[in-house]
Structure formats: structure tokens, C-alpha cells
Motif scaffolding. Structure first.
Motif, PDB file in Angstrom:
ATOM      1  N   GLY A  53       0.800  -1.218   0.000  1.00 36.13           N
ATOM      2  CA  GLY A  53       0.000   0.000   0.000  1.00 36.13           C
ATOM      3  C   GLY A  53       0.830   1.263   0.000  1.00 36.13           C
ATOM      4  N   ARG A  63      -5.330   6.445  -1.809  1.00 34.18           N
ATOM      5  CA  ARG A  63      -6.042   5.349  -1.147  1.00 34.18           C
ATOM      6  C   ARG A  63      -6.197   4.122  -2.040  1.00 34.18           C
ATOM      7  NH1 ARG A  63      -9.853   5.705   2.778  1.00 34.18           N
ATOM      8  NH2 ARG A  63     -11.416   4.923   1.319  1.00 34.18           N
ATOM      9  N   ARG A  66      -9.242   1.464  -2.320  1.00 30.47           N
ATOM     10  CA  ARG A  66     -10.232   1.908  -1.337  1.00 30.47           C
ATOM     11  C   ARG A  66     -10.990   3.149  -1.806  1.00 30.47           C
ATOM     12  NH1 ARG A  66      -7.737   2.275   4.441  1.00 30.47           N
ATOM     13  NH2 ARG A  66      -9.938   2.084   5.048  1.00 30.47           N
ATOM     14  N   ALA A 107      -5.337  -0.795  -0.106  1.00 28.26           N
ATOM     15  CA  ALA A 107      -4.982   0.152  -1.169  1.00 28.26           C
ATOM     16  C   ALA A 107      -4.472  -0.575  -2.407  1.00 28.26           C
ATOM     17  CB  ALA A 107      -3.929   1.137  -0.662  1.00 28.26           C
TER      18      ALA A 107
END
Length: 406
Positions: A53, A63, A66, A107
Motif C-alpha cells: 500500500g 487510497r 479503497r 490500497a
């Protein structure tokens, strides 16, 4: 991210929520009926678009996955034939409890686990469209970092959709999206008994990546799965709603009976403390009791790890699964606790682990070796198989039968 589905009023804040992203689909939770549930074993799809991520493709939002809105997630799941019951979130992941198992969104990766007659692989096309739209992904899925797909032998394969009725059909479908030349497919275990199917693909020709804030202290990737059949009847009684009281707390206007009973089941079985965590570590549970029976739970550990439990207690085809990516516990101890809680007649576990670097190597090796040498009282080990896989992964498969059960 707040709910953005067509009918937002069906969602409600989650009990003890500290994040706006936590919610319950009250309408589904109150009306979901699992009377006709028949197939506990899940299909597990895990897709990585980046190594972590903190290192996403250069064009992506901070993000990552997400940023896909709830309406998009719901559309993808509708193609799979399941719905969202509730969601809990942390700073690094979203954990969705589904009408058929679970979804975890980070992510950089997505993990979809669904049971019953779901069409898990039908998520690939809508997922690709969502990632192109919301993450500015400009490639097809053959360019992704990693993909894993696995499942146990089905109890009722004839009831599955054509795409999932047999392993060759699934491989053909997967290779429509991922590079056939780099795909690896395995069938592991005794073919006359329970066995396991495993597919992996990916490449190291990674897309241009951008460091996303401070570099995380990444542990090597690993997943432990335990798949159990023939659960002890005294234990399965714990997952019958009729054995509980009124359930709903009138002071909790946002909680339905499914989540209320689910919390009781989580406590009564000891599942809420199944992992050995360091003192002070944050744990976030989301558990649900189905009508008339059945149980599902997601737990977030330390913001970026999870464990998930799913139980189909029906006599004649009882089944349970446990899965975690938590790298810091003693795997043999956790497995022993899970088996002790449900006392299945037969079970097998799989442990897929990425090789680590420097000090992580010894930690990884200890986990792998402790599971490989596991001697569980009251059970006979029938199979122990090790594979060395691509991308520095190893896979361990062990099958056990209760000593007094033939």
C-alpha cells in the motif's frame, strides 16, 4: 468513505464505530435467511495490483482500491451473487462481511472469499472496469503484480454454476484475464479424499510505482487457511440461533439480531481471542449469526491484518473455515485452538508463505517448520506436502483425520 449505494437509508452506523466507514446493511441483516444453504467450502480470489500500500502505481490515488465507492463494490458483488451485510474499517483496510463470506480491500490488493453457488470469478470484469475508472489503471489484468485463486473440493459440485463445476473450466476462465504462459495450476492432496486446488500468476515487470508516504515495515506475505468438515455436534449447537435469547439490545437501535447473536457466538466460542496478540494491540470484530443457523466473522488486527471465520453447521455437510494473514503469532498454537473449538472429524490446512529478507527469514522458517512438524493429539496426519513456488513462495498442505474416525 461513506455509503453511496442507491438506498443509503438501509445502512446504519456500526455498534461502537469509531470510523464513519463502518456500517450495517440493516435491511439485509434483518431479512437474510440461510435455510437453503448447502455449500460451505469457499472460493478464494486474491489480486495484487502492487507490492504494498505504500508503493502504488504512479497514476493511482493515495487510497488506491479503497477509492472505489460502495456502489461500485456492490455492483461487482452482484455479479458474484452476494451482498454486503456490514463493513468495518481501519486506517489501512476495509473488511466487508457478505451474505456469502467476506471481502477485504486494501490500497493495493483485494481478497474475495465466497461460498455457496457464488460465481467468484465473475468479479474480474467489473473489478477491471472499476479500477480503470477510479484508480486510473490503464492496463489489463495480465499486467498485475500477483493473483492467487484457490478452493477446496466442493461437496456438491453439480450445483455450481458451469464456470465453477470443475477445475479446468476455472483455469480456462482465469487465463482469459491473466497470462496463460505464466500461469501455474496445482491440485494438492489425495484425489480420492478432500483435496485443494491452487492457481497463481503474476509478473515482476512491475508498473512505475510511486512511494505513498512513509515506507511501511512490510512483513513477507503469508496466508494460513484451515478447512474443516464433520464438526462436533455439541460445538455446532453454538451456531444455532434458537439456542440464544432475545438477542437484540433495545438500547442499541443500530444493531440487529444477527450482529447481536453474532457477538454472543464470538464470545461463547472463544473466537474473539483466538490469536495471541501483544498487549495493547487494536482488534476490531464484526460477527454475524445467520437464520436459522450459521456464523461469519471478520476481525481486523493492527490495522492491516485480518482473520475470518465461516461456519455452516448443518448436520450431514457441516463445514468451517478459518483464514488469516497475521504474521506474528505462533501458527501451530492458533491452529490447535481453532481445531479444539470445533473438533472436526477431518480437516486440512494450507500455508502459503513468501520468503522474507534479513531477520524475517528466521521468523518465516519457524512458522513453516512448526506447522510442518505439527503433531495434534487425537488426530492422525495422512498427508504432508510441500511445494516450492514461483516468486519466492512456499506452500505447505497437511491433511488430518480424527483418530477414532475411520
Amino acid at each position: 468513505m461513506t455509503p453511496t449505494a442507491t438506498n443509503d437509508e438501509k445502512y446504519c452506523c456500526y455498534r461502537d464505530s469509531v470510523l464513519k466507514g463502518d456500517f450495517v446493511n440493516h435491511e439485509l441483516s434483518e431479512n437474510l435467511d440461510s435455510t437453503n444453504a448447502f455449500e460451505g467450502p469457499e472460493k478464494l480470489l486474491e489480486i495484487w495490483f502492487a507490492p504494498s500500500g505504500s508503493c502504488l502505481p504512479i497514476s493511482w490515488p493515495k487510497r488506491g482500491l479503497r477509492d472505489i465507492p460502495l456502489s461500485g463494490i456492490e455492483h461487482m458483488l452482484s455479479e458474484v451473487n452476494c451482498e454486503i451485510i456490514s463493513r468495518v474499517s481501519s486506517q489501512m483496510m476495509d473488511a466487508y462481511l457478505l451474505s456469502e463470506s467476506s471481502l477485504f480491500v486494501f490500497a493495493h490488493k483485494l481478497i474475495l472469499k465466497t461460498c455457496g453457488r457464488t460465481t467468484t470469478l465473475f468479479s474480474l470484469e467489473p473489478l477491471l472496469k472499476l479500477v480503470r475508472k477510479y484508480c486510473r489503471y490503464e492496463h489489463d489484468l495480465s499486467e498485475i503484480y500477483r493473483v492467487f485463486y484457490s478452493r477446496r473440493t466442493f461437496m456438491f459440485p453439480e450445483k455450481q454454476h458451469d464456470i465453477h463445476k470443475n477445475w479446468p473450466n476455472e483455469i480456462i476462465f482465469l487465463n482469459k484475464y491473466f497470462n496463460q504462459k505464466t500461469s501455474d495450476s496445482y491440485i494438492v492432496g489425495n484425489l480420492s479424499l478432500d483435496h485443494w486446488h491452487f492457481y497463481m500468476n503474476g509478473n515482476d515487470r512491475s508498473l512505475p510505482m510511486l512511494k505513498n508516504g512513509a515506507q511501511e515495515n512490510e512483513m513477507p506475505d503469508e496466508t494460513l487457511e484451515i478447512m474443516m468438515t464433520g464438526l462436533d455436534p455439541e460445538r455446532t449447537d453454538l451456531f444455532e440461533k434458537v439456542n440464544y435469547g432475545a438477542g437484540k439490545d433495545n438500547n442499541e437501535k443500530c444493531e440487529d439480531t444477527g450482529h447481536s447473536f453474532g457477538r454472543q457466538m464470538m464470545q461463547n466460542t472463544g473466537f474473539e481471542n483466538i490469536m495471541n496478540l501483544a498487549e495493547g494491540q487494536i482488534t476490531k470484530h464484526d460477527s454475524f449469526a445467520f437464520t436459522p443457523c450459521g456464523f461469519s466473522s471478520n476481525t481486523i488486527l493492527e490495522d492491516k491484518y485480518y482473520y475470518t471465520i465461516h461456519i455452516t453447521p448443518e448436520k450431514g455437510w457441516s463445514y468451517a473455515s478459518f483464514e488469516t494473514n497475521y504474521p506474528k503469532d505462533d501458527k501451530a498454537t492458533t491452529l490447535t485452538k481453532v481445531i479444539g473449538s470445533l473438533q472436526p472429524k477431518t480437516f486440512f490446512f494450507t500455508f502459503v508463505q513468501e520468503s522474507g529478507e534479513s531477520s524475517d527469514v528466521s521468523i518465516n522458517r519457524r512458522s513453516f517448520d512448526s506447522l510442518k512438524s505439527l503433531d495434534l493429539q487425537g488426530y492422525r496426519k495422512d498427508d504432508c506436502i510441500v511445494y516450492d513456488l514461483r516468486f519466492g513462495y512456499q506452500m505447505l498442505y497437511c491433511h488430518f483425520v480424527k483418530s477414532k474416525f475411520n
